[in-house]
Scaffold this motif. Structure first.
Motif, PDB file in Angstrom:
ATOM      1  N   UNK A   1      -3.879   6.234 -13.534  1.00 41.35           N
ATOM      2  CA  UNK A   1      -4.877   5.535 -12.768  1.00 41.35           C
ATOM      3  C   UNK A   1      -5.519   6.200 -11.671  1.00 41.35           C
ATOM      4  N   UNK A   2      -5.173   7.270 -11.074  1.00 41.32           N
ATOM      5  CA  UNK A   2      -5.623   7.827  -9.986  1.00 41.32           C
ATOM      6  C   UNK A   2      -7.108   8.077 -10.247  1.00 41.32           C
ATOM      7  N   UNK A   3      -7.569   8.792 -11.196  1.00 45.94           N
ATOM      8  CA  UNK A   3      -9.161   9.151 -11.599  1.00 45.94           C
ATOM      9  C   UNK A   3     -10.053   8.220 -12.135  1.00 45.94           C
ATOM     10  N   UNK A   4      -9.212   7.152 -12.837  1.00 44.19           N
ATOM     11  CA  UNK A   4      -9.820   6.561 -13.607  1.00 44.19           C
ATOM     12  C   UNK A   4      -9.801   4.877 -13.266  1.00 44.19           C
ATOM     13  N   UNK A   5      -8.826   4.254 -13.220  1.00 48.44           N
ATOM     14  CA  UNK A   5      -8.529   2.775 -13.100  1.00 48.44           C
ATOM     15  C   UNK A   5      -8.791   2.407 -11.812  1.00 48.44           C
ATOM     16  N   UNK A   6      -8.035   3.048 -11.093  1.00 50.74           N
ATOM     17  CA  UNK A   6      -7.959   2.380  -9.561  1.00 50.74           C
ATOM     18  C   UNK A   6      -7.543   3.341  -8.503  1.00 50.74           C
ATOM     19  N   UNK A   7      -8.525   4.097  -8.236  1.00 49.02           N
ATOM     20  CA  UNK A   7      -8.415   5.148  -7.322  1.00 49.02           C
ATOM     21  C   UNK A   7      -8.027   4.585  -5.764  1.00 49.02           C
ATOM     22  N   UNK A   8      -8.711   3.538  -5.524  1.00 50.94           N
ATOM     23  CA  UNK A   8      -8.516   3.001  -3.975  1.00 50.94           C
ATOM     24  C   UNK A   8      -7.924   1.736  -4.199  1.00 50.94           C
ATOM     25  N   UNK A   9      -7.918   0.978  -5.361  1.00 55.33           N
ATOM     26  CA  UNK A   9      -7.319  -0.467  -5.274  1.00 55.33           C
ATOM     27  C   UNK A   9      -6.917  -0.674  -6.912  1.00 55.33           C
TER      28      UNK A   9
ATOM     29  N   UNK B   1       0.820  -1.488   0.171  1.00 53.81           N
ATOM     30  CA  UNK B   1       0.157  -0.039  -0.095  1.00 53.81           C
ATOM     31  C   UNK B   1       0.873   1.425  -0.014  1.00 53.81           C
ATOM     32  N   UNK B   2       0.215   2.260  -0.292  1.00 55.05           N
ATOM     33  CA  UNK B   2       1.060   3.605  -0.602  1.00 55.05           C
ATOM     34  C   UNK B   2      -0.211   4.550  -0.653  1.00 55.05           C
ATOM     35  N   UNK B   3       0.410   5.942  -0.515  1.00 58.60           N
ATOM     36  CA  UNK B   3      -0.470   7.113  -0.652  1.00 58.60           C
ATOM     37  C   UNK B   3       0.132   7.822  -1.942  1.00 58.60           C
ATOM     38  N   UNK B   4      -0.658   8.359  -2.849  1.00 64.17           N
ATOM     39  CA  UNK B   4      -0.199   9.284  -3.778  1.00 64.17           C
ATOM     40  C   UNK B   4       0.662  10.511  -3.417  1.00 64.17           C
ATOM     41  N   UNK B   5       1.685  10.738  -3.805  1.00 67.60           N
ATOM     42  CA  UNK B   5       2.312  12.044  -3.352  1.00 67.60           C
ATOM     43  C   UNK B   5       1.553  13.312  -3.618  1.00 67.60           C
ATOM     44  N   UNK B   6       1.845  14.404  -3.067  1.00 63.81           N
ATOM     45  CA  UNK B   6       1.290  15.754  -3.075  1.00 63.81           C
ATOM     46  C   UNK B   6       1.209  16.443  -4.417  1.00 63.81           C
ATOM     47  N   UNK B   7       2.300  16.128  -4.989  1.00 58.73           N
ATOM     48  CA  UNK B   7       1.977  16.617  -6.575  1.00 58.73           C
ATOM     49  C   UNK B   7       1.282  15.684  -7.600  1.00 58.73           C
ATOM     50  N   UNK B   8       0.979  14.472  -6.969  1.00 58.96           N
ATOM     51  CA  UNK B   8       0.142  13.492  -7.945  1.00 58.96           C
ATOM     52  C   UNK B   8       1.062  12.933  -9.305  1.00 58.96           C
ATOM     53  N   UNK B   9       2.291  12.699  -8.680  1.00 60.17           N
ATOM     54  CA  UNK B   9       3.221  12.030  -9.664  1.00 60.17           C
ATOM     55  C   UNK B   9       3.654  10.772  -9.565  1.00 60.17           C
ATOM     56  N   UNK B  10       3.070  10.039  -8.117  1.00 56.81           N
ATOM     57  CA  UNK B  10       3.553   8.647  -7.908  1.00 56.81           C
ATOM     58  C   UNK B  10       3.338   7.831  -9.083  1.00 56.81           C
ATOM     59  N   UNK B  11       4.612   7.023  -9.040  1.00 59.48           N
ATOM     60  CA  UNK B  11       4.830   5.959 -10.048  1.00 59.48           C
ATOM     61  C   UNK B  11       5.577   4.685  -9.400  1.00 59.48           C
TER      62      UNK B  11
END
Length: 74
Positions: free
Chosen positions: A59-67, A26-36
């Motif tokens: 992936x954040x908004x479409x494919x897998x926002x929570x999982x 598990x991880x959190x998306x960074x502040x800038x929204x650039x997690x890869x």
């Protein structure tokens, strides 16, 4: 199957995943929204294959926002 996943900030190390089993993290998306996160996988004597497991832009908004789930097969 051998698998090695990492981001620019975190290296999850090498893992051996037996057939029919799974691995999670598990991880959190960074502040800038650039997690890869990207992974390399290998079966037996075959060479390593590379894929992007998570890209915040993709992936954040479409494919897998929570999982996110991936199934890897030959």
């Amino acid at each position: 199957m051998n698998i090695h996943c990492q981001s620019n900030d975190d290296d999850l190390g090498y893992q051996n995943v037996e057939d029919g089993r799974e691995t999670t993290w598990s991880f959190s998306v960074n502040f800038w929204g650039t997690t890869l996160f990207y992974c390399d996988v290998q079966w037996g004597d075959a060479g390593w294959k590379h894929f992007v497991a998570y890209d915040a832009d993709r992936d954040y908004d479409h494919r897998c926002r929570s999982e996110c789930r991936w199934m890897i097969s030959e």
